[in-house]
Design a protein around this motif. Structure first.
Motif, PDB file in Angstrom:
ATOM      1  N   LEU A 167       4.742  15.438 -10.102  1.00  0.00           N
ATOM      2  CA  LEU A 167       5.351  15.735 -11.396  1.00  0.00           C
ATOM      3  C   LEU A 167       4.365  16.297 -12.406  1.00  0.00           C
ATOM      4  N   SER A 168       3.112  15.914 -12.292  1.00  0.00           N
ATOM      5  CA  SER A 168       2.137  16.320 -13.304  1.00  0.00           C
ATOM      6  C   SER A 168       1.160  17.329 -12.726  1.00  0.00           C
ATOM      7  N   LEU A 169       1.093  18.457 -13.348  1.00  0.00           N
ATOM      8  CA  LEU A 169       0.150  19.467 -12.907  1.00  0.00           C
ATOM      9  C   LEU A 169      -1.070  19.533 -13.824  1.00  0.00           C
ATOM     10  N   ASP A 170      -0.844  19.426 -15.130  1.00  0.00           N
ATOM     11  CA  ASP A 170      -1.932  19.617 -16.075  1.00  0.00           C
ATOM     12  C   ASP A 170      -2.257  18.384 -16.916  1.00  0.00           C
ATOM     13  N   ASP A 171      -1.385  17.407 -16.952  1.00  0.00           N
ATOM     14  CA  ASP A 171      -1.553  16.262 -17.831  1.00  0.00           C
ATOM     15  C   ASP A 171      -2.660  15.340 -17.309  1.00  0.00           C
ATOM     16  N   ALA A 172      -3.700  15.163 -18.116  1.00  0.00           N
ATOM     17  CA  ALA A 172      -4.852  14.353 -17.699  1.00  0.00           C
ATOM     18  C   ALA A 172      -4.483  12.873 -17.575  1.00  0.00           C
ATOM     19  N   ARG A 173      -3.601  12.393 -18.442  1.00  0.00           N
ATOM     20  CA  ARG A 173      -3.196  10.986 -18.364  1.00  0.00           C
ATOM     21  C   ARG A 173      -2.439  10.702 -17.071  1.00  0.00           C
ATOM     22  N   LYS A 174      -1.585  11.622 -16.680  1.00  0.00           N
ATOM     23  CA  LYS A 174      -0.834  11.452 -15.435  1.00  0.00           C
ATOM     24  C   LYS A 174      -1.764  11.502 -14.232  1.00  0.00           C
ATOM     25  N   GLN A 175      -2.743  12.388 -14.285  1.00  0.00           N
ATOM     26  CA  GLN A 175      -3.701  12.463 -13.187  1.00  0.00           C
ATOM     27  C   GLN A 175      -4.505  11.177 -13.085  1.00  0.00           C
ATOM     28  N   SER A 176      -4.862  10.606 -14.216  1.00  0.00           N
ATOM     29  CA  SER A 176      -5.592   9.341 -14.217  1.00  0.00           C
ATOM     30  C   SER A 176      -4.722   8.213 -13.663  1.00  0.00           C
ATOM     31  N   HIS A 177      -3.451   8.200 -14.048  1.00  0.00           N
ATOM     32  CA  HIS A 177      -2.530   7.187 -13.538  1.00  0.00           C
ATOM     33  C   HIS A 177      -2.338   7.348 -12.032  1.00  0.00           C
ATOM     34  N   SER A 178      -2.215   8.568 -11.579  1.00  0.00           N
ATOM     35  CA  SER A 178      -2.085   8.837 -10.156  1.00  0.00           C
ATOM     36  C   SER A 178      -3.315   8.354  -9.394  1.00  0.00           C
ATOM     37  N   LYS A 179      -4.488   8.612  -9.964  1.00  0.00           N
ATOM     38  CA  LYS A 179      -5.731   8.188  -9.330  1.00  0.00           C
ATOM     39  C   LYS A 179      -5.810   6.665  -9.229  1.00  0.00           C
ATOM     40  N   SER A 180      -5.352   5.976 -10.268  1.00  0.00           N
ATOM     41  CA  SER A 180      -5.392   4.507 -10.233  1.00  0.00           C
ATOM     42  C   SER A 180      -4.406   3.955  -9.203  1.00  0.00           C
ATOM     43  N   ARG A 181      -3.274   4.622  -9.020  1.00  0.00           N
ATOM     44  CA  ARG A 181      -2.325   4.164  -7.997  1.00  0.00           C
ATOM     45  C   ARG A 181      -2.870   4.424  -6.588  1.00  0.00           C
ATOM     46  N   PHE A 182      -3.596   5.525  -6.403  1.00  0.00           N
ATOM     47  CA  PHE A 182      -4.254   5.756  -5.114  1.00  0.00           C
ATOM     48  C   PHE A 182      -5.289   4.667  -4.842  1.00  0.00           C
ATOM     49  N   SER A 215       0.824  -1.194   0.000  1.00  0.00           N
ATOM     50  CA  SER A 215       0.000   0.000   0.000  1.00  0.00           C
ATOM     51  C   SER A 215       0.870   1.260   0.000  1.00  0.00           C
ATOM     52  N   GLU A 216       1.909   1.263   0.803  1.00  0.00           N
ATOM     53  CA  GLU A 216       2.804   2.423   0.869  1.00  0.00           C
ATOM     54  C   GLU A 216       3.531   2.642  -0.458  1.00  0.00           C
ATOM     55  N   ARG A 217       3.918   1.560  -1.115  1.00  0.00           N
ATOM     56  CA  ARG A 217       4.597   1.694  -2.403  1.00  0.00           C
ATOM     57  C   ARG A 217       3.653   2.319  -3.431  1.00  0.00           C
ATOM     58  N   ALA A 218       2.412   1.856  -3.481  1.00  0.00           N
ATOM     59  CA  ALA A 218       1.444   2.421  -4.421  1.00  0.00           C
ATOM     60  C   ALA A 218       1.149   3.883  -4.082  1.00  0.00           C
ATOM     61  N   TRP A 219       1.048   4.196  -2.781  1.00  0.00           N
ATOM     62  CA  TRP A 219       0.808   5.579  -2.362  1.00  0.00           C
ATOM     63  C   TRP A 219       1.982   6.468  -2.763  1.00  0.00           C
ATOM     64  N   GLY A 220       3.204   5.983  -2.546  1.00  0.00           N
ATOM     65  CA  GLY A 220       4.387   6.756  -2.899  1.00  0.00           C
ATOM     66  C   GLY A 220       4.466   7.034  -4.394  1.00  0.00           C
ATOM     67  N   TYR A 221       4.104   6.041  -5.190  1.00  0.00           N
ATOM     68  CA  TYR A 221       4.118   6.223  -6.633  1.00  0.00           C
ATOM     69  C   TYR A 221       3.048   7.229  -7.054  1.00  0.00           C
ATOM     70  N   ALA A 222       1.885   7.147  -6.437  1.00  0.00           N
ATOM     71  CA  ALA A 222       0.818   8.100  -6.751  1.00  0.00           C
ATOM     72  C   ALA A 222       1.239   9.520  -6.398  1.00  0.00           C
ATOM     73  N   MET A 223       1.875   9.684  -5.260  1.00  0.00           N
ATOM     74  CA  MET A 223       2.331  11.017  -4.856  1.00  0.00           C
ATOM     75  C   MET A 223       3.445  11.521  -5.777  1.00  0.00           C
ATOM     76  N   GLU A 224       4.300  10.614  -6.234  1.00  0.00           N
ATOM     77  CA  GLU A 224       5.360  11.000  -7.167  1.00  0.00           C
ATOM     78  C   GLU A 224       4.767  11.490  -8.486  1.00  0.00           C
ATOM     79  N   ILE A 225       3.803  10.762  -9.006  1.00  0.00           N
ATOM     80  CA  ILE A 225       3.156  11.161 -10.263  1.00  0.00           C
ATOM     81  C   ILE A 225       2.407  12.473 -10.075  1.00  0.00           C
ATOM     82  N   LYS A 226       1.731  12.612  -8.941  1.00  0.00           N
ATOM     83  CA  LYS A 226       0.964  13.827  -8.664  1.00  0.00           C
ATOM     84  C   LYS A 226       1.883  15.040  -8.570  1.00  0.00           C
TER      85      LYS A 226
END
Length: 173
Positions: free
Chosen positions: A100-115, A87-98
């Protein structure tokens, strides 16, 4: 002790202080300086060490066999560590993507899936702790409930469901 044989614990109930364990790991491995990639790498390495110690590996390539952690397979508190650090690894990856990406919709979607994946592992940890009432300490079960509520609150806040996120954050508190 051979790696193939699982480690069993016959002492009292399993005790896992989830809050202090996650805070120590986060502070020691990168989150003081917002280095989410470093923290995710630490979680990956820790998962590998725990799985190897328990003899709970999946295998490689064609010999891959999924080894889910259920209430019946928990024989040691390290099994709970596996769920926590997944769970912590997935959370860390989601926070890393979040971060790095401010406007990219694909990155936000990927971040949401990792959360969502982090919340899934946290919910699995909560279910295993609540199903093993004799094996798991009461405080550990309550910590697991709070941790699962926190992870699901992250999912709800990323989905902009503010009322549900507020309820989950307050339940976790």
């Amino acid at each position: 002790m051979p790696v193939d044989q699982p480690v069993t614990n016959t002492e009292g109930p399993f005790v896992l202080d989830i809050l202090s364990l996650t805070n120590e790991a986060r502070n020691a491995f990168g989150l003081r300086r917002q280095e989410y990639a470093r923290y995710r790498h630490h979680c990956t390495q820790r998962l590998h060490r725990i799985r190897k110690t328990l003899g709970f590996t999946h295998g490689k390539d064609k010999s891959f066999v999924s080894r889910p952690i259920t209430a019946e397979t928990v024989t040691n508190e390290k099994h709970l560590h596996i769920l926590l650090f997944q769970s912590e690894r997935a959370w860390g990856y989601a926070m890393e993507i979040k971060a790095l990406s401010l406007d990219d919709a694909r990155k936000q979607s990927h971040s949401k899936s990792r959360f969502k994946k982090a919340a899934k592992f946290a919910e699995q940890l909560e279910n295993v702790c609540s199903a093993n009432t004799g094996k798991v300490d009461v405080r550990t079960a309550l910590d697991a409930q709070a941790y699962a509520a926190l992870m699901s609150a992250y999912v709800l806040s990323e989905s902009r469901q503010w009322q549900g996120a507020l309820e989950k954050f307050s339940a976790a508190r």
